[in-house]
Design a protein around this motif. Structure first.
Motif, short mmCIF file in Angstrom:
data_model
loop_
_atom_site.label_atom_id
_atom_site.label_comp_id
_atom_site.label_asym_id
_atom_site.label_seq_id
_atom_site.Cartn_x
_atom_site.Cartn_y
_atom_site.Cartn_z
N CYS A 86 54.79 57.59 -36.56
CA CYS A 86 55.66 58.45 -37.38
C CYS A 86 57.09 58.39 -36.85
N GLY A 87 57.22 58.42 -35.52
CA GLY A 87 58.54 58.27 -34.93
C GLY A 87 59.16 56.92 -35.25
N MET A 88 58.34 55.87 -35.28
CA MET A 88 58.84 54.54 -35.65
C MET A 88 59.42 54.56 -37.06
N ILE A 89 58.73 55.21 -37.98
CA ILE A 89 59.21 55.28 -39.36
C ILE A 89 60.57 55.97 -39.41
N LEU A 90 60.69 57.09 -38.70
CA LEU A 90 61.95 57.83 -38.69
C LEU A 90 63.05 57.03 -38.02
N ALA B 72 68.95 61.22 -45.60
CA ALA B 72 68.17 60.20 -44.90
C ALA B 72 66.94 60.81 -44.25
N THR B 73 67.07 62.00 -43.70
CA THR B 73 65.93 62.66 -43.06
C THR B 73 64.85 63.00 -44.07
N PHE B 74 65.25 63.47 -45.25
CA PHE B 74 64.27 63.77 -46.29
C PHE B 74 63.47 62.53 -46.67
N ILE B 75 64.15 61.41 -46.80
CA ILE B 75 63.46 60.16 -47.14
C ILE B 75 62.51 59.76 -46.03
N GLY B 76 62.96 59.89 -44.78
CA GLY B 76 62.11 59.52 -43.65
C GLY B 76 60.87 60.40 -43.55
N VAL B 77 61.02 61.70 -43.77
CA VAL B 77 59.87 62.61 -43.72
C VAL B 77 58.88 62.28 -44.84
N LEU B 78 59.39 61.95 -46.01
CA LEU B 78 58.52 61.56 -47.12
C LEU B 78 57.73 60.31 -46.76
N GLN B 79 58.35 59.35 -46.12
CA GLN B 79 57.65 58.14 -45.68
C GLN B 79 56.58 58.48 -44.65
N LEU C 55 59.02 66.77 -37.63
CA LEU C 55 59.45 65.54 -38.29
C LEU C 55 60.90 65.66 -38.76
N ILE C 56 61.27 66.83 -39.27
CA ILE C 56 62.65 67.03 -39.72
C ILE C 56 63.61 66.93 -38.54
N LEU C 57 63.29 67.61 -37.44
CA LEU C 57 64.18 67.58 -36.28
C LEU C 57 64.27 66.18 -35.69
N ALA C 58 63.14 65.49 -35.58
CA ALA C 58 63.15 64.11 -35.07
C ALA C 58 63.95 63.21 -36.00
#
Length: 263
Positions: A71-75, A116-123, A150-153
């Motif tokens: 998940c961190g990799m995706i973000l 960008a964070t919203f998109i990353g969390v969705l992924q 996830l949002i903070l990361a």
């Protein structure tokens, strides 16, 4: 607020539409962690033993262990990809139009960061759904408690990408910088193996991994997925977000560019 809300909505909508039009980006964001989860994990499972460490209450499979790290990799990749679009926009001139809007520079950058964070969390949630389909289950409540982590990361890693993009002036140079940032941050972290395992081979590498902001982001996600709070990772992730965002705001300060041109 009558100026801020329409601007925030316009920036986030533009980023969302750009993402929807780039289906390859969404597929690539899923393929990378799935390759690690389904292919590399099969080989690492036999080589890496795992002990019972918090937040786990029992022995777990290696596939379960690496889910927070993936998940961190995706973000991480999403944050860098969004920053790459900033460099592209700057070369095309659209970034200049955005930054000349009669709004504070920090607000414009923060709006880009939120999008960008919203998109990353969705992924990330899409990946968690795929992992669940492959019988990698987590506590049901953990899918909800992981959202703030996830949002903070995502904010931290996106702010890092913003800071990097402010100092890179050409699109061709950004790919090289990404490789020097993404891969060291990912491999020198607890995403793929616990820190105690790293300490067995090298105390120096252990200390580097422990100081890596990405490690704290991964551990924050890991504990949140198991309905727990990790105070130190939370603190360091917040501090890293503030530092990276401050660097981004300073890097995009037009006065700094004016001073540099005069010098």
């Amino acid at each position: 607020m009558t100026r801020y809300l329409p601007a925030f909505r316009a920036i986030t909508t533009r980023e969302a539409l750009r993402f929807l039009h780039q289906r390859e980006r969404f597929l690539a964001a899923l393929v990378r962690p799935l390759v690690w989860l389904l292919v590399f994990a099969a080989g690492f499972r036999a080589a890496l033993g795992l002990s019972i460490t918090p937040p786990y209450q029992t022995y777990i499979t290696y596939e379960t262990y690496i889910v927070p790290g993936l998940c961190g990799m995706i973000l991480l990749f999403n944050g860098m990809q969004s920053s790459l679009s900033l460099v592209y926009d700057r070369e095309m001139g659209s970034m200049r139009l955005l930054l000349t809007a009669p709004l504070p520079r920090w607000f414009l950058l923060f709006s880009k960061l939120c999008a960008a964070t919203f998109i990353g969390v969705l992924q990330c949630y899409t990946f968690l759904a795929v992992a669940w389909a492959f019988d990698i289950t987590l506590p049901p409540l953990g899918y909800l408690t992981a959202l703030p982590a996830l949002i903070l990361a995502g904010l931290m890693l996106g702010a890092l990408g913003l800071a990097l993009s402010s100092f890179i002036k050409q699109l061709e140079n950004f790919a090289g910088v990404m490789n020097f940032v993404i891969f060291p941050m990912f491999f020198l972290s607890s995403a793929l193996y616990p820190l105690w395992k790293m300490a067995e081979s090298s105390e120096l590498l252990h200390d580097i991994c422990a100081a890596n902001p990405f490690t704290h982001a991964v551990e924050l996600i890991r504990f949140a997925l198991y309905v727990d709070i990790a105070p130190w990772p939370l603190l360091w992730t917040v501090l890293a977000t503030l530092v990276f965002m401050a660097l981004a705001i300073w890097g995009y300060d037009p006065a700094r560019g004016l001073v540099r041109r005069k010098g």
